[in-house]
Design an enzyme around this catalytic site. Structure first.
Site, PDB file in Angstrom:
ATOM      1  CB  CYS A 170      -1.028  -0.051   1.303  1.00 41.45           C
ATOM      2  SG  CYS A 170      -0.014  -0.526   2.783  1.00 41.45           S
ATOM      3  CG  HIS A 283      -0.873   4.402   4.502  1.00 41.08           C
ATOM      4  ND1 HIS A 283      -1.549   3.905   5.559  1.00 41.08           N
ATOM      5  CD2 HIS A 283      -0.466   3.040   4.054  1.00 41.08           C
ATOM      6  CE1 HIS A 283      -1.326   2.633   5.954  1.00 41.08           C
ATOM      7  NE2 HIS A 283      -0.671   2.237   4.992  1.00 41.08           N
TER       8      HIS A 283
END
Lengths: 375, 375
Positions: A170, A283
């Site tokens: 990710c 994130h």
């Protein structure tokens, strides 16, 4: 599944009140396209955070399918998954699960992928694997569709010819979505990344633990530490991945190695420091870039404005830049704080700040986009 | 003051349960040393987060004093401040406040410092100023006592000769506490910093807002945004300082400029990206260092182990590294994740991760240490 869906479809106030990003909205009815000409799909690990998001993304993008098989561990088998206006029963993942499956989306951890991925491929399925099990294996394409779709050239569904395609980490996806357009223009020679990673990367249970701990701390109770060994609420810590002999943790080494493979550039220098922050599902990354050729910040901003899957939020006057909350449940990766790095000579360096939904573009969306390239 | 003292002396579970750092404990009775030979002290901005911490630190360190004057705005004047076994009345800050003051600790914002700092100096006081008002003024020492005490050579209390000494920015102090011992050994040529900054840097009200917002979000209510213009709970955002024409915000430029002044090295290259994370009172910083001379990670670790005010927490096997919670209410700055930077050739680069209490070493403790050098 009420409390699980709470974390996956966050509470309105865990999300932003004014969506600004260009992205698809959740449909109000099923749009995933049931059609005989479509592939048969299997979702492995459907009860997890990413597994649930696979279903949302397939539906949002009208992904065509002939049949849909929902697979998970024996523990979850028999559970009903309410997916918009249909109810599916979760089946136990076994060696026989992949008969007549064209595309299998895996997100059940590396050991499940290692065990069942090759079985699925043998049965003729194309496996899009969200784990790290096969990412660095020679011959396995590691793909971000906006970045290196050519790596999976020739792999198509419906040929009964199995294949493995790996979904990158990710943090790597979110970083490279912003860095690649710049790399193509001026060639990145070195990249220094510091991450601000959400709970979701450790799964739905970690999101629950962050919420639980936060309530406990506010009530003056000791925080429950099941998933992480230390307090996460109102705290942050070095990523929980094991630390290797060179002092980097596995998450950081994924960024180093996967960048090289995705860019097909063994010379690019990368260092990363990966940190978990008490944020739910998106994130953030502070990225310092060094270029071979000069690249000024205005050109960089224009390059990123036209990059697919990237939105620029870079309003200095009103101090409006990307935040995890603003990209939560959004497809696009947001980039801002684009500025000439004053610590590098000439126009050879930039600092940028990137945010992306870890569950969506960092995992499920990217995998479904790979599956779309198979059609 | 119950709810204010909550944020300043955090709830037990906002702090760590097992203190590991070498630091002084809060005393159970007054130890600040009332003695005729001591200087007369004034604390300006005593009702703020740093002002309150000034009192704690003065007490913890047995700072000698002849008299103690607590000053704040008209709004706070008349309030009682219960300081261990004595009660003080807050006085309004005026031009007459500094008669017979030897040392004045200021933390009431830049405009108060600009207005009253020179007045105090004219009256013969030595002002230790926690604001940014005078930091970059030529001739004003900018001091971290462990780093550059020589910058304030010759300035002493009790001579009735006023002077200004500036306390650096909190992020700068915490970064340089770890980086300076390495700089002295191998000369830092370039530093890339990404910060993870706590609420306390924006004052006690910001800490309250983070707590309030967190409760609201968990209850499904819209978050109160008075101090910050956006949701802080379960989110993070680019530092709220104004953004300048070069794209850096003022907080980042403080790190760039103050590092040069403190190290007395106009050539050191610094870039920084400053981010606020939902943590109460300690900052973290990911720091990438580039050195003129080679420096391997084992030597670096040993250098930092013996550095004053620094504790090394770098246990790779058990994944134990510094966290904001572990350094909260502690004097020492903690450093870990010490490793050779694989993106730099040879032994010319290191990555480190630093945490320090923003209110304490980042502000009040550093100022009181400066005051100790005046005795």
């Amino acid at each position: 599944m009420a409390s699980l869906s709470y974390t996956l479809k966050p509470h309105p106030f865990l999300s932003t009140s004014k969506p600004k990003l260009q992205t698809r909205k959740y449909p109000t009815k099923v749009r995933m396209s049931l059609q005989e000409s479509g592939p048969s799909i299997a979702v492995v690990g459907v009860t997890g955070a990413v597994g649930q998001e696979f279903l949302s993304v397939l539906s949002d993008r009208d992904f065509p399918y002939r049949s849909l098989k929902l697979l998970a561990s024996k523990r979850s088998a028999g559970k009903s998954v309410s997916f918009q206006d249909r109810t599916f029963t979760v089946q136990e993942l076994t060696a026989d699960s992949f008969d007549d499956v064209d595309i299998a989306l895996f997100s059940a951890g590396g050991s499940i992928s290692k065990q069942f991925g090759p079985i699925a491929v043998d049965k003729g399925a194309i496996v899009v694997d969200n784990s790290s099990a096969f990412r660095m294996v020679d011959g396995v394409p590691l793909v971000i569709p906006e970045v290196n779709p050519e790596a999976m050239d020739g792999i198509k569904a419906g040929k009964k010819k199995g294949a493995l395609i790996a979904n990158p980490n990710c943090s790597t996806i979110i970083c490279l979505m912003a860095a690649t357009p710049l790399h193509r223009h001026a060639k990145v020679t070195r990249m220094v990344v510091s991450t601000y990673q959400a709970a979701s990367g450790a799964g739905a249970a970690a999101m629950h633990e962050l919420e639980l701990q936060t309530r406990e701390v506010l009530e003056g109770k000791p925080p429950t530490c099941n998933i992480f060994k230390q307090q996460y609420a109102f705290n942050l810590f070095s990523h929980n991945a094991p630390v290797l002999g060179n002092g980097y943790n596995e998450e950081e080494m994924k960024m180093v190695k996967e960048t090289r493979k995705i860019w097909n550039d063994m010379d690019v220098k990368v260092t990363a420091t990966c940190i978990r922050v008490p944020v739910m599902r998106a994130h953030a990354e502070s990225v310092n870039l060094q270029f071979e050729k000069p690249l000024d910040e205005d050109t960089a901003r224009e390059i990123m404005r036209t990059a697919p899957g990237v939105v620029v939020i870079d309003d200095r006057a009103s101090n409006h830049f990307p935040t995890p909350l603003e990209v939560s449940n959004k497809d696009d990766v947001a980039v801002g704080r684009i500025r000439q790095d004053m610590s590098q000579e000439g126009n050879h360096g930039l600092d940028i700040f990137v945010c992306g939904d870890q569950v969506r573009k960092g995992a499920a969306l990217n995998a479904v986009q790979i599956a779309e390239l198979l059609l």
